[in-house]
Write a protein that holds these residues in place. Structure first.
Motif, PDB file in Angstrom:
ATOM      1  N   ASN A   9     -63.328 -41.801  42.315  1.00 51.79           N
ATOM      2  CA  ASN A   9     -63.522 -43.109  43.430  1.00 51.79           C
ATOM      3  C   ASN A   9     -62.371 -43.307  43.260  1.00 51.79           C
ATOM      4  OD1 ASN A   9     -66.220 -43.324  42.623  1.00 51.79           O
ATOM      5  ND2 ASN A   9     -66.075 -43.775  40.353  1.00 51.79           N
ATOM      6  N   TYR A  10     -61.581 -43.224  43.025  1.00 52.98           N
ATOM      7  CA  TYR A  10     -59.628 -43.611  43.303  1.00 52.98           C
ATOM      8  C   TYR A  10     -59.626 -43.598  45.433  1.00 52.98           C
ATOM      9  CZ  TYR A  10     -54.809 -43.772  43.698  1.00 52.98           C
ATOM     10  OH  TYR A  10     -53.712 -44.321  44.549  1.00 52.98           O
ATOM     11  N   VAL A  11     -59.872 -42.010  44.984  1.00 52.90           N
ATOM     12  CA  VAL A  11     -59.628 -41.199  46.603  1.00 52.90           C
ATOM     13  C   VAL A  11     -60.211 -41.985  47.481  1.00 52.90           C
ATOM     14  CG1 VAL A  11     -59.784 -38.783  47.481  1.00 52.90           C
ATOM     15  CG2 VAL A  11     -59.131 -39.277  45.725  1.00 52.90           C
ATOM     16  N   ARG A  12     -61.352 -42.087  46.839  1.00 52.58           N
ATOM     17  CA  ARG A  12     -62.733 -42.595  48.117  1.00 52.58           C
ATOM     18  C   ARG A  12     -62.458 -44.033  48.690  1.00 52.58           C
ATOM     19  NH1 ARG A  12     -68.090 -41.180  44.817  1.00 52.58           N
ATOM     20  NH2 ARG A  12     -68.789 -38.745  45.708  1.00 52.58           N
ATOM     21  N   THR A  13     -61.998 -44.640  48.094  1.00 56.71           N
ATOM     22  CA  THR A  13     -61.741 -46.360  48.518  1.00 56.71           C
ATOM     23  C   THR A  13     -60.209 -45.843  48.940  1.00 56.71           C
ATOM     24  OG1 THR A  13     -60.243 -46.492  45.935  1.00 56.71           O
ATOM     25  CG2 THR A  13     -62.753 -46.807  46.068  1.00 56.71           C
ATOM     26  N   ARG A  14     -59.134 -44.968  49.121  1.00 58.11           N
ATOM     27  CA  ARG A  14     -58.212 -45.501  49.633  1.00 58.11           C
ATOM     28  C   ARG A  14     -57.809 -44.499  50.536  1.00 58.11           C
ATOM     29  NH1 ARG A  14     -57.951 -46.512  44.928  1.00 58.11           N
ATOM     30  NH2 ARG A  14     -56.541 -48.299  43.877  1.00 58.11           N
ATOM     31  N   TYR A  15     -58.098 -43.435  50.833  1.00 63.77           N
ATOM     32  CA  TYR A  15     -58.303 -41.824  52.395  1.00 63.77           C
ATOM     33  C   TYR A  15     -59.299 -41.635  52.581  1.00 63.77           C
ATOM     34  CZ  TYR A  15     -54.203 -41.986  49.119  1.00 63.77           C
ATOM     35  OH  TYR A  15     -53.309 -42.787  48.340  1.00 63.77           O
ATOM     36  N   GLU A  16     -59.426 -41.023  53.918  1.00 58.97           N
ATOM     37  CA  GLU A  16     -60.617 -40.775  54.731  1.00 58.97           C
ATOM     38  C   GLU A  16     -60.907 -39.996  54.195  1.00 58.97           C
ATOM     39  OE1 GLU A  16     -61.586 -39.400  59.174  1.00 58.97           O
ATOM     40  OE2 GLU A  16     -60.351 -39.792  58.301  1.00 58.97           O
ATOM     41  N   ARG A  28     -57.690 -36.535  54.072  1.00 59.21           N
ATOM     42  CA  ARG A  28     -56.734 -37.291  55.490  1.00 59.21           C
ATOM     43  C   ARG A  28     -55.900 -38.153  54.461  1.00 59.21           C
ATOM     44  NH1 ARG A  28     -59.002 -37.007  59.878  1.00 59.21           N
ATOM     45  NH2 ARG A  28     -58.498 -34.813  59.704  1.00 59.21           N
ATOM     46  N   LEU A  29     -54.549 -38.449  54.811  1.00 60.06           N
ATOM     47  CA  LEU A  29     -53.618 -39.028  55.567  1.00 60.06           C
ATOM     48  C   LEU A  29     -52.853 -39.373  55.902  1.00 60.06           C
ATOM     49  CD1 LEU A  29     -53.747 -38.028  51.870  1.00 60.06           C
ATOM     50  CD2 LEU A  29     -52.289 -38.986  50.802  1.00 60.06           C
ATOM     51  N   ASP A  30     -52.336 -40.994  56.306  1.00 53.25           N
ATOM     52  CA  ASP A  30     -51.353 -40.925  57.183  1.00 53.25           C
ATOM     53  C   ASP A  30     -50.290 -40.944  56.899  1.00 53.25           C
ATOM     54  OD1 ASP A  30     -53.438 -42.030  58.946  1.00 53.25           O
ATOM     55  OD2 ASP A  30     -52.563 -43.641  58.360  1.00 53.25           O
ATOM     56  N   ALA A  31     -49.634 -39.945  57.965  1.00 50.43           N
ATOM     57  CA  ALA A  31     -47.951 -39.112  57.402  1.00 50.43           C
ATOM     58  C   ALA A  31     -47.011 -40.148  58.509  1.00 50.43           C
ATOM     59  CB  ALA A  31     -47.654 -38.329  57.627  1.00 50.43           C
ATOM     60  N   ASP A  32     -45.688 -39.971  58.714  1.00 47.26           N
ATOM     61  CA  ASP A  32     -44.823 -40.410  60.053  1.00 47.26           C
ATOM     62  C   ASP A  32     -45.137 -40.232  61.178  1.00 47.26           C
ATOM     63  OD1 ASP A  32     -43.159 -41.342  57.581  1.00 47.26           O
ATOM     64  OD2 ASP A  32     -41.941 -38.560  57.652  1.00 47.26           O
ATOM     65  N   ARG A  35     -48.566 -38.879  62.640  1.00 44.80           N
ATOM     66  CA  ARG A  35     -48.791 -37.941  62.446  1.00 44.80           C
ATOM     67  C   ARG A  35     -49.521 -38.163  61.341  1.00 44.80           C
ATOM     68  NH1 ARG A  35     -46.403 -33.030  63.187  1.00 44.80           N
ATOM     69  NH2 ARG A  35     -46.702 -32.605  61.243  1.00 44.80           N
ATOM     70  N   THR A  36     -50.928 -37.473  60.812  1.00 46.24           N
ATOM     71  CA  THR A  36     -51.873 -37.403  59.438  1.00 46.24           C
ATOM     72  C   THR A  36     -51.651 -36.177  58.599  1.00 46.24           C
ATOM     73  OG1 THR A  36     -53.388 -36.132  60.848  1.00 46.24           O
ATOM     74  CG2 THR A  36     -53.569 -38.831  61.018  1.00 46.24           C
ATOM     75  N   GLN A  37     -51.903 -35.744  57.790  1.00 47.46           N
ATOM     76  CA  GLN A  37     -52.009 -34.403  57.108  1.00 47.46           C
ATOM     77  C   GLN A  37     -53.048 -34.731  56.185  1.00 47.46           C
ATOM     78  OE1 GLN A  37     -49.448 -32.618  57.316  1.00 47.46           O
ATOM     79  NE2 GLN A  37     -50.578 -31.254  55.707  1.00 47.46           N
ATOM     80  N   GLN A  38     -53.885 -33.429  55.587  1.00 48.86           N
ATOM     81  CA  GLN A  38     -55.288 -33.207  54.619  1.00 48.86           C
ATOM     82  C   GLN A  38     -54.447 -32.787  53.527  1.00 48.86           C
ATOM     83  OE1 GLN A  38     -58.168 -30.777  56.550  1.00 48.86           O
ATOM     84  NE2 GLN A  38     -57.093 -31.394  58.643  1.00 48.86           N
ATOM     85  N   LEU A 111     -48.861 -36.835  44.687  1.00 51.17           N
ATOM     86  CA  LEU A 111     -49.549 -36.768  45.967  1.00 51.17           C
ATOM     87  C   LEU A 111     -48.796 -36.876  46.940  1.00 51.17           C
ATOM     88  CD1 LEU A 111     -52.455 -35.988  47.677  1.00 51.17           C
ATOM     89  CD2 LEU A 111     -52.887 -38.455  46.868  1.00 51.17           C
ATOM     90  N   GLU A 112     -48.235 -38.407  46.978  1.00 48.15           N
ATOM     91  CA  GLU A 112     -47.942 -38.910  48.420  1.00 48.15           C
ATOM     92  C   GLU A 112     -46.216 -37.196  48.114  1.00 48.15           C
ATOM     93  OE1 GLU A 112     -46.619 -42.241  46.271  1.00 48.15           O
ATOM     94  OE2 GLU A 112     -48.646 -43.155  47.480  1.00 48.15           O
ATOM     95  N   MET A 113     -45.613 -36.927  47.309  1.00 47.25           N
ATOM     96  CA  MET A 113     -44.607 -36.397  47.421  1.00 47.25           C
ATOM     97  C   MET A 113     -45.065 -35.057  47.953  1.00 47.25           C
ATOM     98  SD  MET A 113     -42.911 -37.175  43.851  1.00 47.25           S
ATOM     99  CE  MET A 113     -41.231 -35.998  44.298  1.00 47.25           C
ATOM    100  N   VAL A 114     -46.369 -34.344  47.364  1.00 47.82           N
ATOM    101  CA  VAL A 114     -46.708 -32.582  48.478  1.00 47.82           C
ATOM    102  C   VAL A 114     -47.472 -33.322  50.143  1.00 47.82           C
ATOM    103  CG1 VAL A 114     -48.395 -31.113  48.252  1.00 47.82           C
ATOM    104  CG2 VAL A 114     -47.493 -31.861  45.782  1.00 47.82           C
ATOM    105  N   VAL A 115     -47.864 -34.095  50.155  1.00 48.12           N
ATOM    106  CA  VAL A 115     -48.221 -34.749  51.048  1.00 48.12           C
ATOM    107  C   VAL A 115     -47.128 -34.734  51.817  1.00 48.12           C
ATOM    108  CG1 VAL A 115     -49.558 -36.264  53.113  1.00 48.12           C
ATOM    109  CG2 VAL A 115     -50.869 -35.534  50.587  1.00 48.12           C
ATOM    110  N   ALA A 116     -46.117 -35.881  51.729  1.00 53.19           N
ATOM    111  CA  ALA A 116     -44.755 -35.354  52.597  1.00 53.19           C
ATOM    112  C   ALA A 116     -43.815 -34.653  52.808  1.00 53.19           C
ATOM    113  CB  ALA A 116     -44.085 -36.827  52.249  1.00 53.19           C
ATOM    114  N   GLN A 117     -43.587 -33.770  52.192  1.00 56.42           N
ATOM    115  CA  GLN A 117     -43.203 -32.556  52.320  1.00 56.42           C
ATOM    116  C   GLN A 117     -43.764 -31.737  52.950  1.00 56.42           C
ATOM    117  OE1 GLN A 117     -39.762 -31.574  50.578  1.00 56.42           O
ATOM    118  NE2 GLN A 117     -39.904 -33.066  51.377  1.00 56.42           N
ATOM    119  N   ALA A 118     -45.585 -31.458  52.667  1.00 54.98           N
ATOM    120  CA  ALA A 118     -46.116 -30.324  53.762  1.00 54.98           C
ATOM    121  C   ALA A 118     -45.772 -30.458  54.942  1.00 54.98           C
ATOM    122  CB  ALA A 118     -47.312 -30.418  52.958  1.00 54.98           C
ATOM    123  N   ASP A 119     -45.738 -32.651  55.203  1.00 54.68           N
ATOM    124  CA  ASP A 119     -45.706 -33.000  56.800  1.00 54.68           C
ATOM    125  C   ASP A 119     -44.595 -32.126  57.423  1.00 54.68           C
ATOM    126  OD1 ASP A 119     -47.302 -34.073  59.331  1.00 54.68           O
ATOM    127  OD2 ASP A 119     -45.720 -35.550  58.420  1.00 54.68           O
TER     128      ASP A 119
END
Length: 131
Positions: A9-16, A28-32, A35-38, A111-119
């Motif tokens: 529920n947390y993810v559904r309300t905040r992300y695609e 998917r999250l927006d990145a810098d 860019r986007t990051q899955q 989540l935010e740290m992993v996604v930022a680093q992966a991107d």
């Protein structure tokens, strides 16, 4: 106690959300910049590891198209995350125990740290935004 349903529920309300299956979400999250990051989150239950966990993974590139040694060096600089290759995709991964109410805060930070680093790694290793 936080449950897997709370996380969904947390993810559904905040992300695609791109894909959802039993015990697994890909979104998917927006990145810098533009860019986007899955990212994928798996609900893992392992009694030997202390119960339920949230496994966060974000792709960096196709393993056969990036310099894996450089990827390992980059992953070694991260506060969170470890390097892995699954089904031919190089991933940055991290796990968070699904234990109490503070899990959402812990999950979000990881989540935010992993996604930022992966991107960042994807950009450095591939000069592209495939994931």
């Amino acid at each position: 106690m936080t449950t897997w349903t709370d996380v969904i529920n947390y993810v559904r309300t905040r992300y695609e959300v791109l894909e959802e299956a039993d015990g697994w979400l890909r979104f998917r999250l927006d990145a810098d910049g533009d860019r986007t990051q899955q990212v994928s989150v798996h609900h893992v239950v392992d009694a030997a590891a202390g119960g339920a966990w949230l496994e966060i993974s974000s792709p960096v590139g196709w393993a056969d198209k990036i310099e894996l040694g450089r990827f390992l060096e980059l992953a070694g600089t991260c506060l969170v995350g470890g390097a892995a290759v699954v089904d031919g995709v190089a991933l940055l991964k991290h796990a968070v125990p699904l234990t109490d109410k503070s899990v959402i805060t812990e999950f979000t930070r990881a989540l935010e740290m992993v996604v930022a680093q992966a991107d960042t790694f994807e950009g450095e290793l591939t000069d592209a935004d495939h994931f």
